[in-house]
Write an enzyme that holds these catalytic residues in place. Structure first.
Site, short mmCIF file in Angstrom:
data_model
loop_
_atom_site.label_atom_id
_atom_site.label_comp_id
_atom_site.label_asym_id
_atom_site.label_seq_id
_atom_site.Cartn_x
_atom_site.Cartn_y
_atom_site.Cartn_z
N GLY A 315 44.39 36.66 41.83
CA GLY A 315 43.46 37.69 41.35
C GLY A 315 42.02 37.22 41.42
N SER A 316 41.19 37.69 40.48
CA SER A 316 39.74 37.52 40.58
C SER A 316 39.26 36.07 40.47
CB SER A 316 39.05 38.37 39.52
OG SER A 316 39.22 39.74 39.80
N ILE A 317 40.09 35.16 39.96
CA ILE A 317 39.69 33.75 39.98
C ILE A 317 39.41 33.31 41.41
CG2 ILE A 317 40.59 31.40 39.68
CD1 ILE A 317 41.78 32.26 37.05
N PHE A 318 40.12 33.93 42.36
CA PHE A 318 39.95 33.54 43.75
C PHE A 318 38.58 33.96 44.30
CE2 PHE A 318 40.75 33.46 48.32
CZ PHE A 318 41.37 32.23 48.44
N LYS A 319 37.88 34.82 43.59
CA LYS A 319 36.53 35.19 44.03
C LYS A 319 35.61 33.97 44.08
CE LYS A 319 37.03 39.95 42.43
NZ LYS A 319 36.81 40.92 41.34
#
Length: 592
Positions: A315-319
């Site tokens: 999810g958004s941690i990968f941003k």
């Protein structure tokens, strides 16, 4: 009719000569065989003869201990006994059966079968506590042998169970660090040799020959008992509050990869690792109704280290990775602006932002603070599928981390030729591929520590019983995955996420913390099951510790910024002073 003439004397002499020659040859063969047995193979048959009159019993070696970074013993041994009988030496079978049945709390029929069995030595029961073994020894029962042995002991029960692992009845490691470092921990067994007569009865005057065991070496690990305990308490608390399936927390040093804590609740009791009672508590399954195969499947699930053995959509941690890749390629700057109407059309797909009404016009800095999907779809398209995959390789995502635990899973990823605009869009904000939590933590560590890839690990050194280092364990020095300038900008951006963006609930007054939240759906979509997570590090300008919390299938509110960020805040509140990371005066972190 003519009568047949008798055979000639010459014929009879030939027959006698043939018989004589055969006898001579047989005699010569017998002499040769005797010479071979008595001269050339004498040692071999002497050993066989001795074996017939020797009884060998094993003396288990003490397994090496596992110590945390401060010397706290996480795994040790306790003395137990193995009770055996030698059939030919038993003088009072009924007395032996009655005594062993009583002292060992075994059915009389079970003991009788083993006592009456014709064998050189028959084990009655292993892992008998020393007090019981001493009582049986005091009875002086003829034919009963009491050998002292070791059983693995874990002083803190379930603490770090999926990291430490456990041993089997043969004292060999089965999972976790116990199996990874089994070569060092195991030691070398000794033996007791006793002489017997032809009936197998030990000779009273012969004594016994002992080969003493060599104890195993100790393993020093980076795990910290106190940090592990803090993290486990926080994980149990949020799991109970949110009725989650399980919760994982990682705490590590982002500079060198040393892991201070790895929690995966529910854990299991290392001193009773096959018991499913607690694991199945609250479910409809009753261990008593399960087949042995079903029980083993459940045990395998219970023993899994979700941080390493399982993959998930980050999810958004990968941003963090997407932003770092864009900065490395030079396709984005802090001043770039994006437009978020609440969704982005990619081919025929309408991909929504978590804020339905959109964020409107926003800078790159605000896009990260807001965790805006449409902005990151645009950023991913600027990077492009081919270069995006290239950065996956550059950051080390396409390989395993190399952690010193067995069963590490690898990334589940599209092939380049299968990445279209939709796949690129979803990958840019951490969906449509899967990695392990440990891989995610290692990659973020590498991005914020100045840009050098780390190898997460537990093993620090192999030591003897006196604490002398026999071997210092070393880990590969990773390559530079991003420029130091990119790393500095990412630290600045991620501190802004905590101080002003979606990670505010991880904020601690006087502490400079960077981090990123995430909320993703589990597969298959539409099941209304979510994974909430947060990754944080401190101090933001020069990270010394990084922590990550993942909550699987929380009930009720499931946003990572709402339920996972506070968990890391609580962990940091406890461990930052413990690690000597002092609070500082509040000041803005700026970058040129």
């Amino acid at each position: 009719m003519k009568e047949r003439e008798p055979k000639s004397r010459t014929y009879n002499r030939k027959k006698l000569s043939l018989v004589f020659c055969v006898c001579v040859l047989l005699l010569i063969g017998l002499v040769v065989r005797l010479v071979r047995l008595m001269v050339f193979e004498a040692d071999y048959y002497q050993e066989l003869a001795e074996d017939l009159h020797q009884r060998e019993r094993s003396i288990k070696a003490a397994r090496g201990r596992i110590l945390d970074r401060n010397g706290t013993v996480l795994a040790s041994n306790r003395t137990v006994c193995t009770v055996s009988v030698v059939h030919s030496q038993i003088r009072d079978p009924e007395g032996v059966i009655e005594a062993l049945s009583r002292e060992l709390d075994l059915p009389e029929e079970t003991v009788r079968k083993r006592v009456e069995k014709y064998s050189s030595i028959e084990r009655i029961k292993a892992n008998v506590d020393k007090e019981t073994g001493d009582r049986i020894r005091a009875l002086e029962l003829k034919g009963v042998k009491i050998d002292e042995d070791y059983k693995r002991s874990y002083p803190y029960g379930s603490l770090a169970s999926k990291v430490l692992g456990f041993t089997g009845s043969d004292n060999q490691g089965i999972i976790g660090l116990e199996v990874r470092y089994d070569t060092y921990l195991q030691g070398q067994n000794g033996t007791i040799l006793t002489l017997t007569d032809a009936r197998g009865i030990e000779l009273a005057d012969a004594g016994e020959e002992r080969v003493e065991p060599v104890p195993g070496a100790d393993l020093r690990v980076s795990l910290d008992y106190n940090i592990q305990l803090y993290a486990e308490q926080a994980a149990k608390k949020v799991r109970e509050e949110k009725q989650a399936t399980y919760v994982s927390i990682l705490v590590l040093n982002p500079r060198n990869g040393e892991i201070y804590a790895n929690v995966n609740v529910p854990e299991f009791d290392l001193n009773n690792p096959y018991d499913l009672t607690d694991y199945l508590a609250g479910t409809a399954q009753d261990p008593a109704t399960l087949t042995e195969e079903q029980k083993q499947d459940l045990r395998n699930q219970m023993w899994r280290n979700q941080s390493i053995n399982d993959t998930y959509e980050p999810g958004s941690i990968f941003k963090i990775v997407t932003a770092a890749a864009a900065l490395e390629k030079g396709v984005v700057s802090l001043q770039d602006r994006f437009s978020c109407p609440g969704f982005r059309m990619v081919e025929d797909r309408r991909i929504r932002c978590h804020k339905v009404r959109g964020h409107g016009s926003e800078t790159f800095v605000q896009a990260i603070e807001n965790s805006c999907n449409p902005a990151f779809i645009d950023i991913g398209q600027r990077v492009g599928a081919e270069d995006f995959c290239g950065y996956f390789r550059q950051f080390g995502l396409m390989e395993k981390t190399g952690i010193d635990l067995p069963g590490e899973a690898n990334i589940i990823m599209h092939k380049l030729e299968n990445i279209g605009l939709v796949e690129l869009a979803t990958m840019s904000f951490g969906q449509s591929f899967q990695i392990t939590p440990m891989q995610m933590a290692a990659t973020v560590s590498s991005i914020v520590n100045g840009g050098r890839r780390i190898t997460p690990h537990f093993g620090v050194a192999i030591e003897n019983q006196e604490g002398k280092v026999l071997k210092k364990l070393s880990w590969p020095k990773g390559k530079q995955v991003v420029r130091p300038e990119t790393s500095e900008i990412m630290r600045f951006l991620l501190e802004k996420v905590v101080s002003e963006g979606g990670g505010k609930k991880a904020y601690i007054e006087g502490c400079r913390i960077g981090g990123k939240t995430a909320t993703s759906q589990t597969l298959p979509r539409g099941t209304n099951k979510y994974i909430s997570s947060f990754i944080g590090f401190a101090p933001a300008d020069n990270p010394e510790v990084l922590a990550m919390c993942i909550i699987h299938n929380p009930q009720g509110v499931y946003y990572g910024g709402t339920i996972a960020a506070p968990v890391i805040r609580d962990v940091f509140t406890n461990i930052l002073p413990y690690l000597g990371i002092e609070k500082t005066e509040e000041k803005a972190y700026t970058t040129e």
